[in-house]
Design an enzyme around this catalytic site. Structure first.
Site, PDB file in Angstrom:
ATOM      1  N   LYS A   1       5.000 -16.252  22.186  1.00 19.96           N
ATOM      2  CA  LYS A   1       4.559 -16.099  20.791  1.00 19.96           C
ATOM      3  C   LYS A   1       4.969 -14.734  20.240  1.00 19.96           C
ATOM      4  O   LYS A   1       5.512 -14.625  19.149  1.00 19.96           O
ATOM      5  CB  LYS A   1       3.029 -16.228  20.667  1.00 19.96           C
ATOM      6  CG  LYS A   1       2.451 -17.496  21.245  1.00 19.96           C
ATOM      7  CD  LYS A   1       0.941 -17.532  21.126  1.00 19.96           C
ATOM      8  CE  LYS A   1       0.211 -16.474  21.931  1.00 19.96           C
ATOM      9  NZ  LYS A   1       0.198 -16.712  23.387  1.00 19.96           N
TER      10      LYS A   1
ATOM     11  N   ARG B   1      -8.044 -17.956  17.960  1.00 17.35           N
ATOM     12  CA  ARG B   1      -8.091 -18.429  19.347  1.00 17.35           C
ATOM     13  C   ARG B   1      -9.339 -19.256  19.608  1.00 17.35           C
ATOM     14  O   ARG B   1      -9.501 -19.755  20.726  1.00 17.35           O
ATOM     15  CB  ARG B   1      -8.125 -17.218  20.286  1.00 17.35           C
ATOM     16  CG  ARG B   1      -6.785 -16.791  20.823  1.00 17.35           C
ATOM     17  CD  ARG B   1      -7.021 -15.548  21.663  1.00 17.35           C
ATOM     18  NE  ARG B   1      -6.059 -15.388  22.723  1.00 17.35           N
ATOM     19  CZ  ARG B   1      -4.920 -14.716  22.605  1.00 17.35           C
ATOM     20  NH1 ARG B   1      -4.590 -14.185  21.459  1.00 17.35           N
ATOM     21  NH2 ARG B   1      -4.117 -14.578  23.643  1.00 17.35           N
TER      22      ARG B   1
ATOM     23  N   ARG C   1       6.459  -9.900  33.736  1.00 15.94           N
ATOM     24  CA  ARG C   1       6.122  -8.832  32.784  1.00 15.94           C
ATOM     25  C   ARG C   1       5.163  -7.829  33.420  1.00 15.94           C
ATOM     26  O   ARG C   1       5.285  -6.626  33.215  1.00 15.94           O
ATOM     27  CB  ARG C   1       5.503  -9.410  31.511  1.00 15.94           C
ATOM     28  CG  ARG C   1       5.231  -8.308  30.486  1.00 15.94           C
ATOM     29  CD  ARG C   1       4.704  -8.824  29.183  1.00 15.94           C
ATOM     30  NE  ARG C   1       3.511  -9.621  29.382  1.00 15.94           N
ATOM     31  CZ  ARG C   1       2.951 -10.369  28.450  1.00 15.94           C
ATOM     32  NH1 ARG C   1       3.494 -10.424  27.251  1.00 15.94           N
ATOM     33  NH2 ARG C   1       1.876 -11.064  28.700  1.00 15.94           N
TER      34      ARG C   1
ATOM     35  N   ARG D   1       1.301  -4.182  32.596  1.00 17.69           N
ATOM     36  CA  ARG D   1       0.208  -4.604  31.700  1.00 17.69           C
ATOM     37  C   ARG D   1      -0.980  -5.078  32.542  1.00 17.69           C
ATOM     38  O   ARG D   1      -0.814  -5.919  33.428  1.00 17.69           O
ATOM     39  CB  ARG D   1       0.713  -5.705  30.755  1.00 17.69           C
ATOM     40  CG  ARG D   1      -0.246  -5.956  29.617  1.00 17.69           C
ATOM     41  CD  ARG D   1       0.348  -6.874  28.587  1.00 17.69           C
ATOM     42  NE  ARG D   1      -0.559  -7.974  28.307  1.00 17.69           N
ATOM     43  CZ  ARG D   1      -0.370  -8.894  27.383  1.00 17.69           C
ATOM     44  NH1 ARG D   1       0.715  -8.854  26.634  1.00 17.69           N
ATOM     45  NH2 ARG D   1      -1.243  -9.856  27.193  1.00 17.69           N
TER      46      ARG D   1
ATOM     47  N   ARG E   1      -7.278 -16.584  31.921  1.00 16.72           N
ATOM     48  CA  ARG E   1      -6.643 -16.763  30.601  1.00 16.72           C
ATOM     49  C   ARG E   1      -6.271 -18.230  30.367  1.00 16.72           C
ATOM     50  O   ARG E   1      -6.421 -18.741  29.266  1.00 16.72           O
ATOM     51  CB  ARG E   1      -5.416 -15.851  30.478  1.00 16.72           C
ATOM     52  CG  ARG E   1      -5.815 -14.392  30.250  1.00 16.72           C
ATOM     53  CD  ARG E   1      -4.760 -13.420  30.727  1.00 16.72           C
ATOM     54  NE  ARG E   1      -3.595 -13.343  29.872  1.00 16.72           N
ATOM     55  CZ  ARG E   1      -2.471 -12.706  30.211  1.00 16.72           C
ATOM     56  NH1 ARG E   1      -2.382 -12.109  31.384  1.00 16.72           N
ATOM     57  NH2 ARG E   1      -1.455 -12.668  29.385  1.00 16.72           N
TER      58      ARG E   1
END
Ligand code: B4P
Length: 186
Positions: free
Chosen positions: A15, A90, A127, A133, A144
């Site tokens: 996204k 969300r 990532r 992160r 998640r």
């Protein structure tokens, strides 16, 4: 009137990658609630202090805080020409908060990014390795995904009933996926 375009999809679906490109090409504001929350965390604001552990665990930040942050952001001058909402709404309450803005900020289109779970895990862990992160870990990914299925996926039906949904096959080259989204803006 400034139209909103919603990018909806599971964590790691791309996204953010696509929102950046579309916003820049079509002169729209790019509003990523995830980026905004991470900025609050790194500046240690009151919101950032509340958000930090929730983000790290993979849980959502409470609706009222995210909605307030988003509404404030929409007042910025750069939203006059419309915006891409990357990661908002969300939850159903978040989606309903947008309905109350319908006159000034109607939702024009909703793009639902579809990617299989194995590919999502691969992207997120990669990532995590590259950027460090703090929510790109195996434990957080599990949470998640669960949160996405429980709280966010129902929004697909919510927007389907309004005939706003465009499903995007978001596996493959970034440029091909960009082309399948950008044709809706021309
Ligand atoms: P976000 O920052 O929105 O994180 P996310 O949903 O996990 O999306 P992500 O950034 O990973 O997705 P993208 O698809 O761009 O949210 C983080 C946290 O903030 C949430 O867990 C929550 O705690 C909080 N939060 C945010 N919004 C909230 C809200 N509205 N309410 C409550 N809490 C909220 O990542 C894609 C990755 O794949 C990138 O590394 C990219 O390089 C790569 N990629 C992209 N396209 C690819 C392709 N075609 N092929 C291969 N790799 C690709």
């Amino acid at each position: 009137m400034s139209e909103l375009n919603i990018f909806l999809g599971p964590p790691g679906a791309g996204k953010g990658t696509q929102a950046l490109k579309i916003a820049s090409e079509f002169d729209l504001a790019h509003i990523s609630t995830g980026d905004m929350l991470r900025e609050h965390v790194s500046s240690a604001t009151e919101l950032g202090k509340i958000a930090k552990s929730l983000l790290d665990e993979g849980n959502l930040v409470p609706d009222e805080l995210v909605i307030e942050m988003l509404l404030e952001r929409l007042n910025n001058e750069d939203c006059k020409n419309g915006a891409i909402l990357d990661g908002f709404p969300r939850t159903l309450p978040q989606a309903k908060s947008l309905e109350s803005l319908d006159k000034e900020f109607p939702v024009a289109k909703v793009f639902v990014f579809e990617v299989n779970e194995d590919e999502l895990i691969k992207r997120i862990l990669l990532r995590g390795e590259m950027t460090g992160r703090s929510d790109d870990t195996e434990d957080s990914i599990k949470v998640r995904f669960e949160v996405y299925k429980k709280d966010t996926q129902p929004l697909v039906d919510f927007y389907n009933e309004k005939n706003l949904v465009n499903v995007i096959d978001a596996v493959g080259e970034v440029e091909d996926i960009y082309n399948s989204i950008s044709r809706h803006f021309k």
